[in-house]
Design an enzyme around this catalytic site. Sequence first.
Site, short mmCIF file in Angstrom:
data_model
loop_
_atom_site.label_atom_id
_atom_site.label_comp_id
_atom_site.label_asym_id
_atom_site.label_seq_id
_atom_site.Cartn_x
_atom_site.Cartn_y
_atom_site.Cartn_z
N ASP A 91 0.56 -1.08 -0.12
CA ASP A 91 -0.22 -0.26 0.40
C ASP A 91 0.80 1.45 0.01
OD1 ASP A 91 1.37 -0.23 2.34
OD2 ASP A 91 -0.94 0.13 3.24
N SER A 92 2.14 1.03 -0.11
CA SER A 92 2.78 2.26 -0.42
C SER A 92 2.57 2.50 -1.62
CB SER A 92 4.77 1.86 0.17
OG SER A 92 4.59 0.56 -1.33
N LYS A 94 -1.32 -9.34 3.03
CA LYS A 94 -0.72 -9.21 4.12
C LYS A 94 -1.48 -7.57 5.50
CE LYS A 94 3.21 -6.00 3.31
NZ LYS A 94 2.72 -4.62 4.92
N GLU A 124 -1.06 -5.53 8.37
CA GLU A 124 -0.53 -4.86 9.35
C GLU A 124 -0.90 -4.73 10.91
OE1 GLU A 124 0.06 -0.90 8.48
OE2 GLU A 124 0.83 -1.27 6.84
N GLU A 147 9.89 -4.39 10.71
CA GLU A 147 9.74 -3.18 9.64
C GLU A 147 10.50 -1.85 10.53
OE1 GLU A 147 7.59 -1.28 7.09
OE2 GLU A 147 8.31 0.75 6.71
O1 KIV Z 1 3.40 -1.22 1.28
C1 KIV Z 1 4.66 -2.30 1.52
O2 KIV Z 1 5.27 -1.37 0.75
C2 KIV Z 1 5.25 -2.74 2.77
C3 KIV Z 1 7.04 -2.70 2.56
C4 KIV Z 1 7.95 -1.28 3.08
C5 KIV Z 1 6.96 -4.12 3.94
O3 KIV Z 1 4.50 -2.43 3.90
#
Ligand code: KIV
Length: 294
Positions: free
Chosen positions: A67-68, A136, A138, A205
């Site tokens: 989600d980055s 994924k 968090e 992280e």
């Molecule tokens: O959103 C993302 O790119 C991430 C990574 C930095 C692990 O969660």
Amino acid sequence: MSTTFQLDTSTSRAHPTPAPMKRLTVPSIRQRKVDGITAEPVVMLTAYTARQAQLLDAHCDLLLVGDSLGQVIYGLPSSVPVTLDMMAAHGAAVVRGSYHAAVIVDLPFGSYEASPEAAFVSAARIMKDTGCDAIKLEGGAVMAETAAFLVRRGIPVMGHVGLTPQAVNVLGGYAARGRSEAEAATILADARALDAAGAFAVVVEGVVEPLAVAITQALSCPTIGIGASARCDGQVLVAEDMLGLFDRVPRFVKLYENLADTISGAAARYAAEVRARTFPGPEQTYQPRARAAE
Ligand code: KIV
């Protein structure tokens, strides 16, 4: 080696569509860690587009549609505004652009925290719309019940502890975590809870190195470090960070290229040639075919 492609176009009911090779599976990544040892570290990079996936696929075990992308692709101030629609569109593009690495798609903020049932609805949509291999999410102990709920219902889960960017408004920024004994103990407990819940891997992280090592030693599943330690079972970086597309380079990022200068230089040369009317040249223009002698 995982980067060697083998042609496997044979079909079966389990594999009805011919494909250049069999994609790595989530269980095969989980099984890399045996009795606490990962002989072959897990290589993961982010990818958000089909072409980027094509370029990274051969070199990676896992492609993360993180989600980055909110900041990297959409210029948003954080990952908080990212939507399920965005993740579904980019996840599908990355699956189309790859056939070797397993593809993991982030569940965005607000799409899974309310309940395990809400998480299932979001995760099932992402799995169906993209064809990805896992999601994924968090959060640590507080998300363990949700992780177990998803895994029991056929959705592989990658966890994410330590600095969790979706919680930026609670954390107050992106500083490294686990500096106090109390905070380190909480993050270790978070990671253990996800491992016990059946997560196949956990991203660690932005934590101090001794904590990353302690988590890696404590977990039965692989840890994937970012701003953590080379002693994690694998590593992940945002591809645009390591390719040098941004001016500010966080301490945990190593620059493997400087694409910002390359792109800016190419655009400058193009602009100069357009203004000088030297582009397009004879090689880039079409002329009428010469007429056959009458
Ligand atoms: O959103 C993302 O790119 C991430 C990574 C930095 C692990 O969660």
